[in-house]
Write an enzyme that holds these catalytic residues in place. Sequence first.
Site, PDB file in Angstrom:
ATOM      1  N   PRO A 117      46.841  93.632  10.682  1.00 56.46           N
ATOM      2  CA  PRO A 117      47.939  92.397  10.381  1.00 56.46           C
ATOM      3  C   PRO A 117      47.752  92.444   8.858  1.00 56.46           C
ATOM      4  CG  PRO A 117      46.237  91.450  10.562  1.00 56.46           C
ATOM      5  CD  PRO A 117      45.780  92.827  10.768  1.00 56.46           C
ATOM      6  N   MET A 118      49.367  92.534   8.421  1.00 53.40           N
ATOM      7  CA  MET A 118      49.487  92.787   6.789  1.00 53.40           C
ATOM      8  C   MET A 118      50.645  91.759   6.319  1.00 53.40           C
ATOM      9  SD  MET A 118      48.303  96.391   5.230  1.00 53.40           S
ATOM     10  CE  MET A 118      48.972  96.870   6.193  1.00 53.40           C
ATOM     11  N   CYS A 125      41.677  85.906   5.961  1.00 57.05           N
ATOM     12  CA  CYS A 125      42.631  85.904   5.005  1.00 57.05           C
ATOM     13  C   CYS A 125      42.159  85.309   3.770  1.00 57.05           C
ATOM     14  CB  CYS A 125      43.535  85.267   5.346  1.00 57.05           C
ATOM     15  SG  CYS A 125      44.796  85.378   3.918  1.00 57.05           S
ATOM     16  N   ASN A 178      36.455  97.449   9.437  1.00 60.59           N
ATOM     17  CA  ASN A 178      37.690  97.424   8.839  1.00 60.59           C
ATOM     18  C   ASN A 178      37.433  96.500   7.382  1.00 60.59           C
ATOM     19  OD1 ASN A 178      40.150  94.447   7.049  1.00 60.59           O
ATOM     20  ND2 ASN A 178      40.845  96.697   7.778  1.00 60.59           N
TER      21      ASN A 178
HETATM   22  C1  LIG Z   1      49.532  92.665   1.861  1.00 55.01           C
HETATM   23  C2  LIG Z   1      48.382  92.272   2.172  1.00 55.01           C
HETATM   24  C3  LIG Z   1      48.728  91.042   3.978  1.00 55.01           C
HETATM   25  C4  LIG Z   1      47.851  91.185   4.844  1.00 55.01           C
HETATM   26  N1  LIG Z   1      47.541  90.074   5.399  1.00 55.01           N
HETATM   27  C5  LIG Z   1      47.172  90.239   6.125  1.00 55.01           C
HETATM   28  C6  LIG Z   1      47.389  88.713   7.534  1.00 55.01           C
HETATM   29  O1  LIG Z   1      48.455  88.693   7.745  1.00 55.01           O
HETATM   30  N2  LIG Z   1      46.175  88.476   8.461  1.00 55.01           N
HETATM   31  C7  LIG Z   1      44.870  89.242   8.220  1.00 55.01           C
HETATM   32  O2  LIG Z   1      44.114  89.122   9.604  1.00 55.01           O
HETATM   33  N3  LIG Z   1      44.427  89.888   7.276  1.00 55.01           N
HETATM   34  C8  LIG Z   1      45.693  89.546   6.110  1.00 55.01           C
HETATM   35  N4  LIG Z   1      45.436  91.043   5.722  1.00 55.01           N
HETATM   36  C9  LIG Z   1      44.060  91.782   5.414  1.00 55.01           C
HETATM   37  C10 LIG Z   1      43.715  93.142   5.880  1.00 55.01           C
HETATM   38  O3  LIG Z   1      44.680  92.815   7.707  1.00 55.01           O
HETATM   39  C11 LIG Z   1      42.260  93.613   5.644  1.00 55.01           C
HETATM   40  O4  LIG Z   1      41.651  93.494   6.725  1.00 55.01           O
HETATM   41  C12 LIG Z   1      42.280  94.148   4.251  1.00 55.01           C
HETATM   42  O5  LIG Z   1      43.580  94.869   4.118  1.00 55.01           O
HETATM   43  C13 LIG Z   1      41.042  95.174   4.825  1.00 55.01           C
HETATM   44  O6  LIG Z   1      41.046  96.498   5.152  1.00 55.01           O
HETATM   45  P1  LIG Z   1      42.123  97.596   4.429  1.00 55.01           P
HETATM   46  O7  LIG Z   1      40.834  98.162   3.263  1.00 55.01           O
HETATM   47  O8  LIG Z   1      42.278  98.479   5.619  1.00 55.01           O
HETATM   48  O9  LIG Z   1      43.468  97.259   3.842  1.00 55.01           O
HETATM   49  C14 LIG Z   1      46.262  91.534   4.786  1.00 55.01           C
HETATM   50  C15 LIG Z   1      46.173  92.895   3.279  1.00 55.01           C
HETATM   51  C16 LIG Z   1      47.532  92.560   3.036  1.00 55.01           C
HETATM   52  C17 LIG Z   1      46.866  93.803   2.049  1.00 55.01           C
END
Ligand SMILES: Cc1cc2nc3c(=O)[nH]c(=O)nc-3n(C[C@H](O)[C@H](O)[C@H](O)COP(=O)(O)O)c2cc1C
Length: 323
Positions: free
Chosen positions: A16-17, A100, A200
């Site tokens: 989720p992002m 978050c 993750n």
């Molecule tokens: C732009 C952005 C928005 C994010 N929004 C959410 C979100 O809505 N919900 C959530 O659980 N994590 C959110 N995250 C965290 C990601 O889901 C993830 O846990 C985090 O980026 C680490 O994983 P990665 O290294 O693969 O990016 C967000 C991360 C980014 C970069």
Amino acid sequence: MNIGRLQIDYPLILAPMDEVSDMPFRLICKELGADILFSEFTSSEALIREVPKALDKVLISEKERPFAIQIFGYQEESMAEAARIVERFNPDFIDINCGCSVRKHVARGECAGLLKDLKKMESIVKAVVKATKCPVTVKTRLGWSKEQIDILSIAQMVEQTGAQALTVHCRTRCQGYRGHADWSWLEKIKKVIRIPLIGNGDITSEVDVKKMLATGCDGVMIGRGAIANPWIFQQSKYFLKRGKFLPPPSIEQRIALCIKHLKSAVDHKGERYIYPFRKHYIGYLKGLPNVSQLRSDLMKLTEVHSIIQRLNDFAQENSDKKN
Ligand SMILES: Cc1cc2nc3c(=O)[nH]c(=O)nc-3n(C[C@H](O)[C@H](O)[C@H](O)COP(=O)(O)O)c2cc1C
């Protein structure tokens, strides 16, 4: 890995992002091999007030299944009510955001703020599990800080509440996005729970996916690595199956997918979306030759048809060059 009726072995999951993993991006990732998609996080209070933007975030197209809706909040009653609301959209499961790290949310005691009050986290998860027939899962971090890594007790607590899977971004809240995700915790968490564990943090290649799965976790969630390279799902599956690297997409494939994504984003969100869409160019254009002029032109163009024209011209000019 089982979550409710869902059964997928070692799924690769799009994280989720917020403002990134909207429907157009999710469908692109699905086409490229993502096994499970998550909505952007959605405020329980906004859902209860029927804020259109919140309701739009939890809309699922059937093409997206299996699909999880993620909600957040700091009040048990609101979270339970939000779970009942999103249940009507019939997600495959409902995920609770306990990770978050954004200050505004943490200050209200929601998202990673719950890492400071594990009793509250427990009662929120219990309230959501009780409110819905949908399977419930939790996404969190290792703990509040490096002095307060509570993930082993959090994992056990989450399992005992009846949640059906746990995703762990292997950083603390205080780390934000700094330093490295410490995957060594995944192995330790796996020893204390029976529900599926999704790892993750910092996956940027197929090799990373293989390494994370070697910790014993049941699935891998990819966030920024998918923005930088939406092909990561396809490439990882190929690598896991055959032990070889899938050749990278050609210039034509990259540009064609970028245009398809842009058109779908504008159809879905309107022409104004060409500005926020800019964050996606990096993934489609990474590593291509002669790309700096193209990038700077794309930042100036303000109409979809001229952006598409510029991208097509670039593909034509460079089609015989190796990427
Ligand atoms: C732009 C952005 C928005 C994010 N929004 C959410 C979100 O809505 N919900 C959530 O659980 N994590 C959110 N995250 C965290 C990601 O889901 C993830 O846990 C985090 O980026 C680490 O994983 P990665 O290294 O693969 O990016 C967000 C991360 C980014 C970069």
